[in-house]
Scaffold this motif. Structure first.
Motif, PDB file in Angstrom:
ATOM      1  N   PRO A 273      -3.867   9.723  -4.619  1.00 41.93           N
ATOM      2  CA  PRO A 273      -3.109   9.432  -3.396  1.00 41.93           C
ATOM      3  C   PRO A 273      -3.662  10.223  -2.215  1.00 41.93           C
ATOM      4  O   PRO A 273      -4.071  11.379  -2.361  1.00 41.93           O
ATOM      5  CB  PRO A 273      -1.689   9.889  -3.749  1.00 41.93           C
ATOM      6  CG  PRO A 273      -1.880  10.950  -4.788  1.00 41.93           C
ATOM      7  CD  PRO A 273      -3.111  10.571  -5.567  1.00 41.93           C
ATOM      8  N   THR A 274      -3.685   9.605  -1.044  1.00 49.05           N
ATOM      9  CA  THR A 274      -4.132  10.310   0.156  1.00 49.05           C
ATOM     10  C   THR A 274      -2.945  10.391   1.115  1.00 49.05           C
ATOM     11  O   THR A 274      -1.839  10.661   0.690  1.00 49.05           O
ATOM     12  CB  THR A 274      -5.328   9.593   0.803  1.00 49.05           C
ATOM     13  OG1 THR A 274      -4.990   8.223   1.052  1.00 49.05           O
ATOM     14  CG2 THR A 274      -6.538   9.614  -0.129  1.00 49.05           C
ATOM     15  N   SER A 275      -3.126  10.131   2.383  1.00 49.09           N
ATOM     16  CA  SER A 275      -2.056  10.273   3.367  1.00 49.09           C
ATOM     17  C   SER A 275      -0.871   9.384   3.038  1.00 49.09           C
ATOM     18  O   SER A 275      -1.023   8.183   2.798  1.00 49.09           O
ATOM     19  CB  SER A 275      -2.602   9.915   4.759  1.00 49.09           C
ATOM     20  OG  SER A 275      -1.595  10.009   5.732  1.00 49.09           O
ATOM     21  N   LYS A 276       0.333   9.978   2.975  1.00 46.57           N
ATOM     22  CA  LYS A 276       1.581   9.283   2.652  1.00 46.57           C
ATOM     23  C   LYS A 276       1.513   8.560   1.312  1.00 46.57           C
ATOM     24  O   LYS A 276       2.180   7.550   1.103  1.00 46.57           O
ATOM     25  CB  LYS A 276       1.966   8.311   3.770  1.00 46.57           C
ATOM     26  CG  LYS A 276       2.473   9.010   5.020  1.00 46.57           C
ATOM     27  CD  LYS A 276       3.293   8.092   5.889  1.00 46.57           C
ATOM     28  CE  LYS A 276       3.927   8.880   7.020  1.00 46.57           C
ATOM     29  NZ  LYS A 276       4.760   8.049   7.892  1.00 46.57           N
ATOM     30  N   GLY A 277       0.687   9.060   0.393  1.00 43.80           N
ATOM     31  CA  GLY A 277       0.616   8.496  -0.943  1.00 43.80           C
ATOM     32  C   GLY A 277      -0.232   7.258  -1.088  1.00 43.80           C
ATOM     33  O   GLY A 277      -0.327   6.699  -2.176  1.00 43.80           O
ATOM     34  N   TYR A 278      -0.866   6.794   0.004  1.00 48.50           N
ATOM     35  CA  TYR A 278      -1.703   5.591  -0.089  1.00 48.50           C
ATOM     36  C   TYR A 278      -3.049   5.944  -0.713  1.00 48.50           C
ATOM     37  O   TYR A 278      -3.730   6.857  -0.251  1.00 48.50           O
ATOM     38  CB  TYR A 278      -1.941   4.986   1.296  1.00 48.50           C
ATOM     39  CG  TYR A 278      -0.739   4.293   1.880  1.00 48.50           C
ATOM     40  CD1 TYR A 278      -0.351   3.034   1.437  1.00 48.50           C
ATOM     41  CD2 TYR A 278       0.036   4.902   2.869  1.00 48.50           C
ATOM     42  CE1 TYR A 278       0.770   2.399   1.963  1.00 48.50           C
ATOM     43  CE2 TYR A 278       1.144   4.271   3.399  1.00 48.50           C
ATOM     44  CZ  TYR A 278       1.506   3.027   2.940  1.00 48.50           C
ATOM     45  OH  TYR A 278       2.612   2.405   3.471  1.00 48.50           O
ATOM     46  N   PRO A 279      -3.470   5.213  -1.766  1.00 47.49           N
ATOM     47  CA  PRO A 279      -4.814   5.433  -2.326  1.00 47.49           C
ATOM     48  C   PRO A 279      -5.864   4.813  -1.418  1.00 47.49           C
ATOM     49  O   PRO A 279      -5.540   3.989  -0.551  1.00 47.49           O
ATOM     50  CB  PRO A 279      -4.750   4.711  -3.679  1.00 47.49           C
ATOM     51  CG  PRO A 279      -3.750   3.624  -3.461  1.00 47.49           C
ATOM     52  CD  PRO A 279      -2.736   4.169  -2.494  1.00 47.49           C
ATOM     53  N   PRO A 280      -7.136   5.177  -1.574  1.00 46.63           N
ATOM     54  CA  PRO A 280      -8.195   4.623  -0.711  1.00 46.63           C
ATOM     55  C   PRO A 280      -8.244   3.097  -0.704  1.00 46.63           C
ATOM     56  O   PRO A 280      -8.546   2.488   0.315  1.00 46.63           O
ATOM     57  CB  PRO A 280      -9.474   5.212  -1.313  1.00 46.63           C
ATOM     58  CG  PRO A 280      -9.041   6.471  -1.989  1.00 46.63           C
ATOM     59  CD  PRO A 280      -7.654   6.193  -2.494  1.00 46.63           C
ATOM     60  N   SER A 281      -7.915   2.453  -1.838  1.00 45.82           N
ATOM     61  CA  SER A 281      -8.006   0.992  -1.910  1.00 45.82           C
ATOM     62  C   SER A 281      -7.037   0.302  -0.957  1.00 45.82           C
ATOM     63  O   SER A 281      -7.289  -0.815  -0.513  1.00 45.82           O
ATOM     64  CB  SER A 281      -7.749   0.517  -3.343  1.00 45.82           C
ATOM     65  OG  SER A 281      -6.443   0.893  -3.769  1.00 45.82           O
ATOM     66  N   SER A 282      -5.906   0.956  -0.618  1.00 46.52           N
ATOM     67  CA  SER A 282      -4.948   0.354   0.310  1.00 46.52           C
ATOM     68  C   SER A 282      -5.563   0.173   1.691  1.00 46.52           C
ATOM     69  O   SER A 282      -5.324  -0.823   2.370  1.00 46.52           O
ATOM     70  CB  SER A 282      -3.684   1.218   0.426  1.00 46.52           C
ATOM     71  OG  SER A 282      -2.926   1.168  -0.757  1.00 46.52           O
ATOM     72  N   LEU A 283      -6.374   1.158   2.103  1.00 49.00           N
ATOM     73  CA  LEU A 283      -6.984   1.093   3.431  1.00 49.00           C
ATOM     74  C   LEU A 283      -8.190   0.159   3.452  1.00 49.00           C
ATOM     75  O   LEU A 283      -8.422  -0.540   4.435  1.00 49.00           O
ATOM     76  CB  LEU A 283      -7.385   2.503   3.888  1.00 49.00           C
ATOM     77  CG  LEU A 283      -6.237   3.525   3.954  1.00 49.00           C
ATOM     78  CD1 LEU A 283      -6.756   4.874   4.438  1.00 49.00           C
ATOM     79  CD2 LEU A 283      -5.117   3.042   4.871  1.00 49.00           C
ATOM     80  N   THR A 284      -8.964   0.122   2.370  1.00 48.32           N
ATOM     81  CA  THR A 284     -10.142  -0.756   2.341  1.00 48.32           C
ATOM     82  C   THR A 284      -9.739  -2.220   2.195  1.00 48.32           C
ATOM     83  O   THR A 284     -10.517  -3.117   2.530  1.00 48.32           O
ATOM     84  CB  THR A 284     -11.082  -0.381   1.186  1.00 48.32           C
ATOM     85  OG1 THR A 284     -10.371  -0.460  -0.060  1.00 48.32           O
ATOM     86  CG2 THR A 284     -11.623   1.031   1.345  1.00 48.32           C
ATOM     87  N   LEU A 285      -8.519  -2.467   1.724  1.00 46.99           N
ATOM     88  CA  LEU A 285      -8.058  -3.844   1.529  1.00 46.99           C
ATOM     89  C   LEU A 285      -7.725  -4.529   2.854  1.00 46.99           C
ATOM     90  O   LEU A 285      -7.856  -5.750   2.976  1.00 46.99           O
ATOM     91  CB  LEU A 285      -6.823  -3.851   0.625  1.00 46.99           C
ATOM     92  CG  LEU A 285      -6.520  -5.133  -0.153  1.00 46.99           C
ATOM     93  CD1 LEU A 285      -7.643  -5.412  -1.143  1.00 46.99           C
ATOM     94  CD2 LEU A 285      -5.190  -4.989  -0.882  1.00 46.99           C
TER      95      LEU A 285
END
Length: 440
Positions: A273-285
């Motif tokens: 998990p990164t910022s606010k628990g979002y994993p990197p895949s959430s941002l790349t999606l």
């Protein structure tokens, strides 16, 4: 069932004769072995003990073991259940018969109006439009909302975000855009929202009129994978009509729920998990979805509005920040304006359209700049004006802003069912700002 109908149904789903088996199962991930699979392959899980079946996607491979994220819930399945590979991949039926219908991400009708007759199968996951095949955004896309058409003008093929906290008026603005948009085809994706909001949106915000409109629904009680691919499925529907040469309005509510679905999937698979628990895949999606909208040479266009739920009205939220960097403009809704009873509550000074300057006339541009300047002066001196500390005549431009305040407030306010014509909006704006009069 007639033989021809049975053959057609079997042709859509070509499951392999070979099968694997489930070796481990939890609430979000099924672990299996025994099949030679690739990432994003579709599989079918069949229970040995009862008639339960579900479909899932391969999301991780570790040696001879692979992990499946199911499209539905996994109650009733157990270790030893069979896993079949679907060689057709993740395709959905699309066609003109979707118009006027409400469907789930697999294009199954949920409106009780009978079955659909699709014209072709289309993959849910596609590459975005190649950079050098994108057409220039040089035409105005009118949405029938004065504050947007006049001050944040959109172009055909533009991607915009509607950023709002909860209860600010996002759904109402969505309905205004769908009703008033100058587009022959409209695709609405309702992703991760409450189930009761679907009929409310159709009846209250759209007035029950689904003419030339397709609504794709994946509610909050659906599985994370269903919510994730609901957005991609809706974009595939929009692309089908774009490839036919149509100018399509695509509107999705909401990107935040879409990213949350990927957060659930990613964390279940062990992503950090990164910022606010979002994993990197959430941002790349996000760019994989958003970049599929646009204008393509020799074809039609997809003008897209993506709503982003800002938790606690925080514009530095990672999903809001990432979305703003990808999109061609952002429309920020203000809770303060909602409290004052100004609808739609578009915060003009915090919003921007990155293509507006290229598609509007010089007079229109001058009127927008003057409106923003006068509006800024009013905001900066609001306290002084309210307590009577400002002396008229001290600042000529501020005097003009005060004189035009009521007209400016009327311009940015609009009834939910009213649709403003673009030429009428521009004429009202330039007249109010006295641009045409001064040039004469």
């Amino acid at each position: 069932m007639p033989l021809s109908s049975l053959k057609a149904k079997l042709a859509q789903k070509n499951y392999s004769v070979a099968f694997g088996e489930v070796v481990k199962i939890n609430a979000t991930v099924i672990t299996a072995r025994g099949l030679n699979v690739s990432i994003s392959d579709m599989v079918k899980i069949v229970s040995n003990e009862n008639s339960l079946e579900t479909v899932g996607m391969v999301t991780e491979i570790d040696g001879d073991v692979f992990y499946i994220t199911p499209f539905s819930f996994v109650e009733g399945f157990r270790s030893g259940d069979k896993v079949f590979l679907d060689s057709t991949g993740l395709n959905i039926p699309v066609g003109a018969s979707l118009l006027g219908r409400v469907v789930d991400p697999f294009m199954r009708p949920i409106d009780g109006k009978g079955s659909l007759k699709p014209s072709k199968l289309s993959p849910i996951i596609k590459a975005p439009i190649a950079a050098m095949k994108r057409g220039m955004i040089d035409e105005v896309f009118s949405v029938g909302v004065k504050s947007i058409d006049g001050l944040l003008t959109c172009g055909k093929g533009q991607k915009l975000g509607i950023f709002a906290g909860s209860g600010v008026g996002k759904s109402t603005l969505m309905g205004m855009i769908v009703r008033g948009a100058d587009a022959p085809i409209k695709v609405v994706a309702l992703i991760g929202e409450r189930g009761r909001e679907v009929p409310e949106f159709i009846e209250k915000n759209l007035g029950g009129d689904l003419t030339n409109t397709v609504i794709i629904v994946a509610t909050s009680d659906d599985s994370p994978l269903m919510r994730k691919y609901g957005a991609f499925a809706a974009m595939s529907v929009a692309e089908y009509f774009k490839d036919k040469g149509e100018d399509v309005l695509f509107i999705m509510d909401s990107v935040t729920r879409f990213a949350m679905a990927q957060r659930e999937i990613g964390l279940a698979l062990g992503e950090p998990p990164t910022s606010k628990g979002y994993p990197p895949s959430s941002l790349t999606l996000l760019p994989q979805l958003m970049e599929r909208a646009g204008k393509e040479e020799g074809k039609g266009s997809i003008t897209a509005f993506f709503t982003v739920l800002i938790e606690g009205d925080d514009m530095s939220d990672p999903i809001a920040d990432q979305s703003r960097s990808i999109l061609d403009g952002h429309i920020v809704l203000s809770r303060e304006m909602t409290n004052f009873g100004i609808y739609p509550p578009v915060h003009i000074l915090n919003s921007a359209s990155r293509v507006m300057n290229d598609i509007i006339s010089e007079e229109h541009f001058k009127a927008v700049m003057k409106f923003r300047r006068l509006y800024t002066l009013l905001k900066e001196n609001e306290t002084l004006i309210r307590i009577g500390a400002y002396v008229q005549g001290s600042d000529v431009e501020l005097d003009e802003a005060i004189a035009k305040k009521d007209a400016m407030m009327r311009f940015i306010s609009q009834g939910a069912m009213y649709i403003s014509q673009f030429d009428q909006t521009v004429q009202e704006l330039t007249g109010m700002m006295e641009i045409g009069q001064k040039s004469n």
